[in-house]
Design an enzyme around this catalytic site. Structure first.
Site, short mmCIF file in Angstrom:
data_model
loop_
_atom_site.label_atom_id
_atom_site.label_comp_id
_atom_site.label_asym_id
_atom_site.label_seq_id
_atom_site.Cartn_x
_atom_site.Cartn_y
_atom_site.Cartn_z
N SER A 138 0.72 -1.15 0.09
CA SER A 138 -0.08 0.15 0.33
C SER A 138 0.59 1.26 -0.19
CB SER A 138 -0.72 -0.43 1.25
OG SER A 138 -1.14 0.97 1.36
N ASP A 195 -22.19 0.76 -1.42
CA ASP A 195 -21.11 1.28 -1.35
C ASP A 195 -20.31 0.56 -2.91
OD1 ASP A 195 -21.48 2.83 1.17
OD2 ASP A 195 -20.35 2.09 1.87
C1 GLA Z 1 -22.39 3.19 4.75
C2 GLA Z 1 -22.76 1.90 4.69
C3 GLA Z 1 -23.92 2.01 3.52
C4 GLA Z 1 -24.94 2.05 4.33
C5 GLA Z 1 -24.64 3.87 4.54
C6 GLA Z 1 -25.80 4.82 5.12
O1 GLA Z 1 -21.78 3.54 3.80
O2 GLA Z 1 -21.85 1.07 3.95
O3 GLA Z 1 -23.92 -0.22 2.99
O4 GLA Z 1 -25.43 2.00 4.47
O5 GLA Z 1 -23.71 3.40 5.72
O6 GLA Z 1 -26.65 4.78 3.66
#
Ligand code: GLA
Length: 391
Positions: free
Chosen positions: A67, A171
């Site tokens: 990294s 995400d």
């Molecule tokens: C984090 C989690 C997501 C989601 C958001 C809130 O980013 O990784 O999966 O739950 O919080 O919306």
């Protein structure tokens, strides 16, 4: 995003091998918070911060992961990979290998170099970018292709099963499947999505409160438990409701008294947030920016007061943006308890908006924030092929 050629040079100098280079972006969520694991709706966009992963095969049976961000290298035997997390940055790439091994892939030796510019612990999904870029690099080496949604699911399993964070699908999904100049209205039940174009006249101004957040921390997990408690109470009366996606405000009126006070408030946020998120996508598509701004303001209030996932600094960042020229809407984005606010701002005002907001925040809170003017970018992809030796 860092220059892929710079990662290629770094990798070549370190490992004496020419890599293939992959990139996976971070994300900003415009609206739809803590709704993904309730099988509801979210509306994120990928952003122009990313993690790059360079990979080349090795013949000594070792897996060497470097990294550049941490200036740290780890060496493993491919046949003896760790099967548990150790609270180290390498948990994310190792988690990818563990999930792929569990899917029946034999993991060969390789060198992997990683370099990202997604701000860490800021609610912009640096961990999803790391998982998805590693996943793309390793599957490419294996010669297998997963479609974007399937890859996102595997990366979510890295979080849930290896790293130990109980996060939802948002995400990883947007990092793998983002579309340039668009937000995605994602249905987290079946992973179908609708594209909502972000016009070039509108900019994403991301304001980092500099308060660190952690999804592995207790608060995220306890909120999720409260959301699930509310769904279970409603499900006792209406068995077809297994997730808050299927619950209504009427359910809360009828059965709310059987829930803890917290579960009731969390459920009110999630149920209203799902409605707001779908309405916000319609507003974005139809360029009804007044309505979009109104929905974002309401979403922030709900996230702060009912879900209690904001903090004094993030509330101040949202408050200080109000009335600034060019603002369409502002709210805390991501998992909560710190991190960044997202501000939709008319492009011609973005630079001045960022400067004034930064000054106001520094004046009020005493912390100089990082403010980024971002654009919706495409999802993960290969960005540099291995240079073929000249015959
Ligand atoms: C984090 C989690 C997501 C989601 C958001 C809130 O980013 O990784 O999966 O739950 O919080 O919306």
């Amino acid at each position: 995003m860092h220059d892929p050629e710079a990662l290629r040079s770094l990798h070549s100098a370190r490992f004496h091998a020419d890599p293939e280079v992959f990139a996976a972006p971070g994300r900003v969520n415009l609206i739809g918070e803590h709704t993904d694991y309730a099988e509801g709706f979210v509306m994120p966009a990928a952003i122009d911060f990313a993690t790059l992963a360079g990979i080349s095969p090795r013949s000594d049976g070792k897996i060497v992961i470097y990294s550049e961000n941490y200036e740290s290298e780890r060496v493993f035997e491919a046949v003896e990979l760790p099967t548990a997390a150790s609270q180290h940055w390498s948990d994310y790439p190792l988690g990818v290998l563990a999930i792929l091994a569990g899917e029946g892939h034999r993991i060969p030796g390789f060198s992997l170099s990683l370099w990202g510019d997604v701000p860490l612990g800021s609610g912009l999904s640096s961990s999803a970018a790391l998982e998805v870029s590693t996943m793309l690099a390793v599957t490419s080496l294996l010669g297998v292709t997963y479609p974007g949604p399937g890859m996102a699911r595997l990366c979510q399993r890295v979080e849930n099963e290896f790293v130990g964070a109980s996060s939802g699908i948002m995400d990883q999904f947007i990092s793998a499947n983002g579309v340039k100049d668009h937000a995605l209205l994602l249905d987290c039940r079946d992973l179908s999505f609708r594209l909502a174009p972000i016009p070039s006249s509108v900019t994403l101004v991301i304001a980092n409160s500099m308060v660190k957040h952690a999804v592995t921390g207790g608060e995220y997990t306890s909120r999720r438990a409260e959301v699930e408690e509310a769904a279970a109470v409603i499900g006792r009366h209406r068995p077809e409701v297994r997730f808050l996606r299927d619950a209504t405000m009427e359910d809360l009126a009828n059965y709310g008294a059987e829930m803890s006070a917290n579960a009731l408030k969390r459920a009110r946020h999630v149920i209203t947030e799902n409605i707001r998120t779908v309405a916000a996508a319609d507003a974005l598509v139809s360029h009804d920016f007044a309505e979009l701004g109104r929905l974002m303001a309401e979403a922030h209030r709900s996230y702060s007061q009912d879900f209690e996932a904001s903090c004094e600094e993030c509330d101040a960042m949202v408050e200080l943006a109000q009335g600034l020229p060019g603002l369409i809407g502002a709210r805390l984005t991501g998992g909560g308890f710190g991190g960044c606010t997202v501000n939709l701002v008319r492009a011609e005002h973005a630079a001045a908006f960022a400067e004034i907001l930064g000054d106001r925040y520094a004046g009020k809170i005493g912390i100089v924030p990082q403010i980024h003017i971002c654009h919706a970018s495409g999802g993960a992809s290969r960005v540099a092929a291995r240079i073929q030796p000249v015959r």
